[in-house]
Enzyme design. Structure first.
Site, PDB file in Angstrom:
ATOM      1  N   SER A   1       0.832  -1.199   0.000  1.00 23.56           N
ATOM      2  CA  SER A   1       0.000   0.000   0.000  1.00 23.56           C
ATOM      3  C   SER A   1       0.868   1.251   0.000  1.00 23.56           C
ATOM      4  O   SER A   1       1.975   1.251   0.554  1.00 23.56           O
ATOM      5  CB  SER A   1      -0.892   0.009   1.245  1.00 23.56           C
ATOM      6  OG  SER A   1      -1.508   1.271   1.428  1.00 23.56           O
TER       7      SER A   1
ATOM      8  N   TYR B   1      -2.405  -0.387   9.968  1.00 22.82           N
ATOM      9  CA  TYR B   1      -2.585  -0.917   8.614  1.00 22.82           C
ATOM     10  C   TYR B   1      -1.298  -0.754   7.815  1.00 22.82           C
ATOM     11  O   TYR B   1      -0.817  -1.702   7.180  1.00 22.82           O
ATOM     12  CB  TYR B   1      -3.732  -0.192   7.919  1.00 22.82           C
ATOM     13  CG  TYR B   1      -3.836  -0.511   6.446  1.00 22.82           C
ATOM     14  CD1 TYR B   1      -4.183  -1.793   6.013  1.00 22.82           C
ATOM     15  CD2 TYR B   1      -3.579   0.458   5.483  1.00 22.82           C
ATOM     16  CE1 TYR B   1      -4.267  -2.090   4.660  1.00 22.82           C
ATOM     17  CE2 TYR B   1      -3.667   0.168   4.132  1.00 22.82           C
ATOM     18  CZ  TYR B   1      -4.011  -1.104   3.734  1.00 22.82           C
ATOM     19  OH  TYR B   1      -4.087  -1.402   2.396  1.00 22.82           O
TER      20      TYR B   1
END
Length: 335
Positions: A127, A152
């Site tokens: 990501s 995350y």
């Protein structure tokens, strides 16, 4: 080829599966269909895939080691694309354990399954959030990613480190893809485009964080899928130019690579909202709010490494992509 896709009922996973089926690959989809967002949307994506020849599906979680290994053994994939994960920056503040379960324990299970079955190539979703507190723009794969701002992001950087270890120890070819704000038809309901479209049509106010001033490298789904396929087809080898005295996070002496997949054209959130308003023919009511904890002010992708190695860089203008999403949304929800 025989390709296993985890997260196959997800936004990127389902789109990727269709493209691979289009070119004649056999695909096994693996997904737990969890309720992080509307399961009916996941099931609708899955129904379209189940109607296609060459597609099979197994319902299961990455954390369920026995189910995952059984899927590997029954299907005998040659290559694997791991897109299953607990997504979302903001949700990681509410339910951190979900990220450890799916993104750390689950990813270890994927690595072990690939290692013991001599998978030709593992491509996995990282990501853009790994860049964290880095404020040098555009973000390049050679940059440091040592300061994540959410669990995350930390879990995604952990995936890159874990993959490198398996590439080094077991010569498992791995490629990590740092996606930049993916959007488009069949998208995720927790993402800004979906949320804003739904609320504007319902006449409800939208929450606009950082007062609409932050920028995102919004990347259209078709461009993301093309990038995944280009890298999937290119099995990495050790980088002969890698210098252990001046190491870079992007490559290694092991068969390991990391790439950005982004549009390379950052757009301010306020402009993004204008495009949604234009496509809908409606004006949004805006709640202007400060930046959310865990969010970064700006993202921008340097895709030169992707272009160098695969000859590809995303190119869909946001004006085109937003219009296509709004058209899909109106048709799918009959509004």
């Amino acid at each position: 080829m025989r390709i296993l896709i985890t997260g196959a009922a997800g936004f990127i996973g389902s789109s990727l599966a269709h493209r691979l089926l289009d070119r004649g690959d056999d695909v096994l989809g693996y997904d737990n269909l969890n309720d992080y967002y509307d399961v009916r949307l996941k099931q609708a994506r899955l129904d379209h895939l189940l109607a296609r020849e060459g597609f099979q599906f197994v319902k299961g979680s990455l954390e369920d080691r026995n189910a995952l290994e059984a899927a590997f053994d029954d299907f005998a994939p040659e290559r694997v694309v791991n897109l299953a994960a607990q997504a979302g920056v903001r949700y990681s503040l509410e339910n951190p354990r979900a990220y450890i379960d799916a993104n750390i324990v689950g990813f270890l299970n994927v690595l072990e399954a690939c290692r013991h079955r001599r998978i030709e190539h593992l491509v996995y979703a990282s990501s853009s959030s790994v860049y964290g507190a880095n404020r040098k723009l555009p973000f390049a794969v050679e940059d440091s990613v040592d300061h994540p701002l959410s669990l995350y992001a930390a879990s995604k950087k952990s995936n890159e480190l874990m993959a490198h270890t398996y590439s080094h120890l077991f010569q498992l070819p791995t490629t990590g893809l740092r996606f930049f704000t993916v959007y488009g038809p069949w998208g995720r309901p927790d993402m800004a485009l979906f949320l804003f479209t739904r609320k504007i049509l319902a006449g409800e106010p939208i929450d606009v964080f950082n007062f609409g001033k932050h920028t995102r490298d919004f990347t259209y789904i078709d461009d993301i899928v093309e990038g995944v396929i280009r890298t999937l087809d290119r099995v990495p080898a050790g980088d002969p130019d890698f210098d252990p005295l001046k190491p870079t996070p992007a490559s290694s002496l092991a068969p390991y690579r990391v790439y950005n997949i982004g549009n390379d054209r950052p757009v301010e959130l306020s402009r993004y909202i204008e495009l949604i308003e234009q496509a809908l023919g409606r004006t949004a009511q805006k709640n202007l709010l400060p930046l959310q904890p865990g969010d970064v002010p700006d993202t921008a992708a340097d895709v030169s490494a992707l272009m160098r190695d695969t000859g590809y860089s995303p190119a869909t203008p946001v004006e085109v992509g937003v219009g296509r999403f709004v058209q899909w949304y109106r048709e799918f929800y009959a509004v």
